[in-house]
Design a protein around this motif. Structure first.
Motif, PDB file in Angstrom:
ATOM      1  N   ASP A 227       0.812  -1.225   0.000  1.00  0.00           N
ATOM      2  CA  ASP A 227       0.000   0.000   0.000  1.00  0.00           C
ATOM      3  C   ASP A 227       0.849   1.280   0.000  1.00  0.00           C
ATOM      4  N   ILE A 228       2.168   1.125  -0.159  1.00  0.00           N
ATOM      5  CA  ILE A 228       3.073   2.275  -0.295  1.00  0.00           C
ATOM      6  C   ILE A 228       4.110   1.943  -1.366  1.00  0.00           C
ATOM      7  N   ILE A 229       4.354   2.884  -2.271  1.00  0.00           N
ATOM      8  CA  ILE A 229       5.462   2.748  -3.220  1.00  0.00           C
ATOM      9  C   ILE A 229       6.370   3.954  -3.055  1.00  0.00           C
ATOM     10  N   TYR A 230       7.627   3.678  -2.729  1.00  0.00           N
ATOM     11  CA  TYR A 230       8.654   4.723  -2.624  1.00  0.00           C
ATOM     12  C   TYR A 230       9.573   4.590  -3.825  1.00  0.00           C
ATOM     13  N   ALA A 231       9.592   5.619  -4.670  1.00  0.00           N
ATOM     14  CA  ALA A 231      10.432   5.615  -5.864  1.00  0.00           C
ATOM     15  C   ALA A 231      11.582   6.603  -5.691  1.00  0.00           C
ATOM     16  N   HIS A 232      12.759   6.226  -6.177  1.00  0.00           N
ATOM     17  CA  HIS A 232      13.936   7.076  -6.035  1.00  0.00           C
ATOM     18  C   HIS A 232      13.925   8.291  -6.949  1.00  0.00           C
ATOM     19  N   ASN A 233      12.980   8.358  -7.900  1.00  0.00           N
ATOM     20  CA  ASN A 233      12.841   9.590  -8.689  1.00  0.00           C
ATOM     21  C   ASN A 233      11.429   9.699  -9.255  1.00  0.00           C
ATOM     22  N   ASP A 234      11.122  10.871  -9.795  1.00  0.00           N
ATOM     23  CA  ASP A 234       9.781  11.150 -10.310  1.00  0.00           C
ATOM     24  C   ASP A 234       9.397  10.215 -11.454  1.00  0.00           C
ATOM     25  N   GLU A 235      10.354   9.959 -12.341  1.00  0.00           N
ATOM     26  CA  GLU A 235      10.043   9.144 -13.513  1.00  0.00           C
ATOM     27  C   GLU A 235       9.508   7.780 -13.111  1.00  0.00           C
ATOM     28  N   MET A 236      10.170   7.113 -12.188  1.00  0.00           N
ATOM     29  CA  MET A 236       9.701   5.801 -11.738  1.00  0.00           C
ATOM     30  C   MET A 236       8.396   5.918 -10.962  1.00  0.00           C
ATOM     31  N   ALA A 237       8.243   7.002 -10.202  1.00  0.00           N
ATOM     32  CA  ALA A 237       6.990   7.195  -9.460  1.00  0.00           C
ATOM     33  C   ALA A 237       5.817   7.340 -10.416  1.00  0.00           C
ATOM     34  N   ILE A 238       6.012   8.090 -11.506  1.00  0.00           N
ATOM     35  CA  ILE A 238       4.941   8.267 -12.491  1.00  0.00           C
ATOM     36  C   ILE A 238       4.644   6.947 -13.193  1.00  0.00           C
ATOM     37  N   GLY A 239       5.689   6.173 -13.481  1.00  0.00           N
ATOM     38  CA  GLY A 239       5.483   4.839 -14.028  1.00  0.00           C
ATOM     39  C   GLY A 239       4.715   3.957 -13.069  1.00  0.00           C
ATOM     40  N   ALA A 240       5.009   4.085 -11.778  1.00  0.00           N
ATOM     41  CA  ALA A 240       4.326   3.282 -10.762  1.00  0.00           C
ATOM     42  C   ALA A 240       2.840   3.608 -10.687  1.00  0.00           C
ATOM     43  N   ILE A 241       2.467   4.859 -10.920  1.00  0.00           N
ATOM     44  CA  ILE A 241       1.046   5.229 -10.930  1.00  0.00           C
ATOM     45  C   ILE A 241       0.302   4.427 -11.992  1.00  0.00           C
ATOM     46  N   SER A 242       0.902   4.309 -13.181  1.00  0.00           N
ATOM     47  CA  SER A 242       0.292   3.507 -14.256  1.00  0.00           C
ATOM     48  C   SER A 242       0.144   2.055 -13.838  1.00  0.00           C
ATOM     49  N   ALA A 243       1.156   1.535 -13.121  1.00  0.00           N
ATOM     50  CA  ALA A 243       1.101   0.142 -12.662  1.00  0.00           C
ATOM     51  C   ALA A 243      -0.004  -0.051 -11.625  1.00  0.00           C
ATOM     52  N   VAL A 244      -0.146   0.904 -10.739  1.00  0.00           N
ATOM     53  CA  VAL A 244      -1.201   0.831  -9.713  1.00  0.00           C
ATOM     54  C   VAL A 244      -2.571   0.840 -10.384  1.00  0.00           C
ATOM     55  N   GLU A 245      -2.749   1.715 -11.355  1.00  0.00           N
ATOM     56  CA  GLU A 245      -4.033   1.807 -12.051  1.00  0.00           C
ATOM     57  C   GLU A 245      -4.312   0.553 -12.871  1.00  0.00           C
ATOM     58  N   ALA A 246      -3.252  -0.029 -13.455  1.00  0.00           N
ATOM     59  CA  ALA A 246      -3.421  -1.270 -14.220  1.00  0.00           C
ATOM     60  C   ALA A 246      -3.825  -2.427 -13.320  1.00  0.00           C
ATOM     61  N   ALA A 247      -3.476  -2.325 -12.043  1.00  0.00           N
ATOM     62  CA  ALA A 247      -3.849  -3.357 -11.076  1.00  0.00           C
ATOM     63  C   ALA A 247      -5.248  -3.139 -10.511  1.00  0.00           C
ATOM     64  N   GLY A 252      -2.817   7.109  -4.639  1.00  0.00           N
ATOM     65  CA  GLY A 252      -3.135   8.174  -3.700  1.00  0.00           C
ATOM     66  C   GLY A 252      -4.179   7.778  -2.689  1.00  0.00           C
ATOM     67  N   GLN A 253      -4.915   6.707  -2.993  1.00  0.00           N
ATOM     68  CA  GLN A 253      -5.903   6.195  -2.038  1.00  0.00           C
ATOM     69  C   GLN A 253      -5.523   4.786  -1.588  1.00  0.00           C
ATOM     70  N   ASP A 254      -5.557   3.844  -2.527  1.00  0.00           N
ATOM     71  CA  ASP A 254      -5.182   2.468  -2.173  1.00  0.00           C
ATOM     72  C   ASP A 254      -3.676   2.343  -1.953  1.00  0.00           C
ATOM     73  N   VAL A 255      -2.920   3.080  -2.736  1.00  0.00           N
ATOM     74  CA  VAL A 255      -1.456   3.016  -2.652  1.00  0.00           C
ATOM     75  C   VAL A 255      -0.884   4.428  -2.551  1.00  0.00           C
ATOM     76  N   MET A 256      -0.122   4.664  -1.497  1.00  0.00           N
ATOM     77  CA  MET A 256       0.567   5.946  -1.316  1.00  0.00           C
ATOM     78  C   MET A 256       1.813   5.969  -2.194  1.00  0.00           C
ATOM     79  N   ILE A 257       1.994   7.050  -2.965  1.00  0.00           N
ATOM     80  CA  ILE A 257       3.152   7.188  -3.837  1.00  0.00           C
ATOM     81  C   ILE A 257       4.076   8.275  -3.280  1.00  0.00           C
ATOM     82  N   LEU A 258       5.356   7.933  -3.111  1.00  0.00           N
ATOM     83  CA  LEU A 258       6.370   8.857  -2.601  1.00  0.00           C
ATOM     84  C   LEU A 258       7.523   8.928  -3.591  1.00  0.00           C
ATOM     85  N   SER A 259       8.117  10.109  -3.716  1.00  0.00           N
ATOM     86  CA  SER A 259       9.160  10.260  -4.737  1.00  0.00           C
ATOM     87  C   SER A 259      10.217  11.283  -4.318  1.00  0.00           C
TER      88      SER A 259
END
Length: 326
Positions: A227-247, A252-259
């Motif tokens: 329920d949390i994804i910590y990405a070392h930069n914005d690019e990977m964080a934005i990619g992670a948003i697509s992955a969360v939505e694909a799942a 921002g609700q089910d999964v907290m995104i940090l960058s």
């Protein structure tokens, strides 16, 4: 001709003294002559994301404003090419090299080659292995952010604001790079004191948006309770948003995104509610980099590290600070 033992001893002592002198001379940083204008190199690691593009523009703009000639190269994500780029700059007789080393160890030979050629080097945004090359000895200084502190600040914000979320996936930067190593250390060391938070998996996404998306998809499949994804930069964080939505989940609700980085796109995503918080890492190196070169030429003492101040974005300030993000 007979050589006496005394003469041999004198010769050996002289050779030893000469060797020691040569080592001492080589240990000193190459000087930079005071001139009205310079020919300098900027060895960029890659140009595949907004952060790198902003850094390059900042360097180019500053060179143009000062009337300096800038020899620019793009290593396209290859440490081997970046070494070759630096060697090319040496062959072109640049006065100084600004280097953003892709990885901590592979760029050491390039730094030593420049030093041997009498060309000072200033490292930008990424450092090198300190056991192999040292600021003030092998290169002038490192200018950049405190990557460990960036990771720690993200972890501290998360612990305070997680709201019950606790299962973390970490998307690491380029393996062997100083920001990836340090952003992981700062984050991991902080959460080690908070056992309620569990790091389920940590894998490199190479600081790239699409690879970050692919890795996040794989990790979310293996750990659907994350329920949390910590990405070392914005690019990977934005990619992670697509992955969360694909799942089938809501970022921002089910999964907290940090960058970490703080470009306009990710700050807008905080405003949109998809990203929780971002620690800034400014790419605007031009003014400080060129000012440092001038200070070095003037004989001023340069600290081994020049740390850029970093802001922190979350829902409390993202809207008012959006215009100042890079």
């Amino acid at each position: 001709m007979r050589i006496s033992r005394r003469n041999l001893m004198i010769s050996a002592a002289a050779a030893s003294a000469a060797s020691a002198f040569a080592r001492a001379a080589f240990a000193e940083l190459p000087p930079l002559a005071k001139k009205d204008t310079y020919k300098v190199g900027f060895a960029q690691t890659e140009s595949n994301n907004p952060w790198r593009l902003a850094q390059t523009k900042s360097m180019q703009d500053e060179a143009a404003a000062r009337g300096w000639q800038l020899v620019y190269t793009d290593a396209a994500g290859s440490a081997a090419k970046q070494v070759a780029d630096v060697n090319s700059m040496i062959a072109q007789g640049v006065d100084l090299i600004f280097l953003a080393p892709r990885e901590e160890k592979p760029l050491i030979p390039a730094i030593m080659a420049a030093k041997g050629a009498g060309i000072p080097v200033i490292l930008l945004d990424r450092n090198v292995d300190q056991s192999l090359a040292q600021a003030g000895v092998d290169y002038v200084t490192f200018i950049g952010s405190d990557f460990i502190e960036e990771g720690r600040r993200v972890a501290e914000w998360m612990v305070t604001n997680a709201g019950g979320k606790s299962k973390i996936l970490q998307l690491e930067g380029t393996t062997g790079s100083s920001p990836a190593n340090d952003r992981k250390k700062g984050f991991d060391d902080y959460i080690a004191a908070h056992p309620e938070f569990v790091l389920l998996a940590s894998q490199t996404g190479d600081f790239a948006r699409d690879k970050g998306r692919q890795v996040a998809e794989t990790l979310l499949q293996a750990h659907p309770d994350a329920d949390i994804i910590y990405a070392h930069n914005d690019e990977m964080a934005i990619g992670a948003i697509s992955a969360v939505e694909a799942a089938g989940k809501v970022a921002g609700q089910d999964v907290m995104i940090l960058s970490i980085d703080g470009g306009k796109e990710i700050v807008q995503l905080i405003i949109d509610g998809k990203v929780a918080a971002v620690c800034e890492c400014s790419p605007l190196f031009g003014p400080k980099a060129f000012d440092t070169a001038v200070a070095y030429a003037n004989g001023e003492e340069i600290p081994p590290k020049l740390i850029n101040p970093d802001r922190f974005f979350d829902a409390s300030n993202a809207a008012e600070m959006l215009a100042t993000a890079y």
